[in-house]
Design an enzyme around this catalytic site. Structure first.
Site, PDB file in Angstrom:
ATOM      1  N   ASP A  88       0.817  -1.221   0.000  1.00  0.00           N
ATOM      2  CA  ASP A  88       0.000   0.000   0.000  1.00  0.00           C
ATOM      3  C   ASP A  88       0.851   1.273   0.000  1.00  0.00           C
ATOM      4  O   ASP A  88       0.533   2.253   0.684  1.00  0.00           O
ATOM      5  CB  ASP A  88      -0.962   0.020   1.193  1.00  0.00           C
ATOM      6  CG  ASP A  88      -2.082  -0.989   1.049  1.00  0.00           C
ATOM      7  OD1 ASP A  88      -2.412  -1.332  -0.110  1.00  0.00           O
ATOM      8  OD2 ASP A  88      -2.622  -1.434   2.077  1.00  0.00           O
ATOM      9  N   ALA A  89       1.922   1.251  -0.784  1.00  0.00           N
ATOM     10  CA  ALA A  89       2.712   2.466  -0.960  1.00  0.00           C
ATOM     11  C   ALA A  89       2.159   3.315  -2.094  1.00  0.00           C
ATOM     12  O   ALA A  89       2.526   4.483  -2.232  1.00  0.00           O
ATOM     13  CB  ALA A  89       4.170   2.111  -1.243  1.00  0.00           C
ATOM     14  N   LYS A  97       1.530  -6.918 -14.749  1.00  0.00           N
ATOM     15  CA  LYS A  97       1.481  -7.363 -13.357  1.00  0.00           C
ATOM     16  C   LYS A  97       1.841  -8.847 -13.342  1.00  0.00           C
ATOM     17  O   LYS A  97       0.993  -9.709 -13.563  1.00  0.00           O
ATOM     18  CB  LYS A  97       0.082  -7.146 -12.780  1.00  0.00           C
ATOM     19  CG  LYS A  97      -0.040  -7.507 -11.295  1.00  0.00           C
ATOM     20  CD  LYS A  97       0.620  -6.473 -10.409  1.00  0.00           C
ATOM     21  CE  LYS A  97       0.432  -6.823  -8.928  1.00  0.00           C
ATOM     22  NZ  LYS A  97       0.964  -5.784  -8.035  1.00  0.00           N
ATOM     23  N   ALA A 146       4.819  -6.885  -6.498  1.00  0.00           N
ATOM     24  CA  ALA A 146       3.856  -7.188  -5.439  1.00  0.00           C
ATOM     25  C   ALA A 146       4.454  -6.753  -4.102  1.00  0.00           C
ATOM     26  O   ALA A 146       5.562  -7.165  -3.752  1.00  0.00           O
ATOM     27  CB  ALA A 146       3.559  -8.684  -5.411  1.00  0.00           C
TER      28      ALA A 146
END
Length: 218
Positions: A16-17, A41, A120
């Site tokens: 969650d950066a 991704k 990730a």
């Protein structure tokens, strides 16, 4: 943004950066400047059909799913449990297929000038028990765009991440600062922003700095 040419790894200082928003924003900027760009991704957890992060990239880029998305070239490995890749793979009863990831990237690299690979979690997230994400990036020798934020503790996490890259000889393309994830204390936020910019200029003078805007509805 045309100077971002080739394959880049988008890594975060922690979970969650703001990697997904930063990846989509940089891709949108490159496309607006006339660059042929796509996001990727390699491992998405918490999904089984379409990677949530790819959907968010496309929303920020202002386009729908691409042919490469529908063919799963941009999301070659998905696991249903929302956790670290090594645990998600273990719970799914299958290992991460690195050959499938390599194949998907090879196709995208032939079709596009710039490929932004969103990792990730943080840089040292395990992909296997004995194999960290940063080990994979070192093998690829992709320049890294490190996503930081203004949360309390971000200075420590950012400097540790930069040291990890330097120690392994991984090139740093730049730091993307995402203000969405920030301390509610404006003094802390402003000091974190200024300190990290100054640190980058002193220790990584060739690296770029990007301020990621707060994007609505993404």
């Amino acid at each position: 943004m045309k100077h971002l040419h080739g394959t880049y790894f988008i890594g975060g200082i922690d979970t969650d950066a703001g990697k997904t928003v930063a990846t989509g924003y940089l891709a949108a900027r490159i496309a607006q400047a006339g660059g042929r760009v796509i996001t990727h991704k390699p491992v998405q957890t918490g999904c089984t059909d379409v990677a949530d992060d790819i959907l968010r990239h496309r929303a920020i880029m202002g386009c729908g799913l691409l042919a490469e998305d529908r063919d799963k070239l941009t999301m070659p490995q998905m696991f249903p449990y929302p956790c670290s890749p090594h645990l998600a793979a273990e719970l799914a009863g299958r290992a991460i297929d690195f050959a499938a990831i390599d194949h998907s990237l090879a196709v995208l690299q032939q079709r596009y000038d710039t490929v932004l690979v969103e990792g990730a979690g943080g840089l040292l997230v395990p992909l296997r028990e004995d194999y960290l994400q940063i080990d994979w990036v070192r093998e690829k020798q992709w320049p890294v765009i490190l996503v930081s934020s203004g949360k309390l503790g971000s200075i420590n996490h950012t400097l540790l991440s930069l040291e990890a890259l330097r120690h392994r000889g991984i090139p740093l393309a730049g730091v993307a600062y995402n203000p969405f994830f920030r301390s509610q204390d404006e003094t802390i936020h402003q000091n974190t922003h200024a300190y990290l910019q100054g640190y980058l200029k002193r220790h990584f003078p060739q690296a770029a700095w990007w301020d990621i805007p707060c994007l609505p509805n993404v």
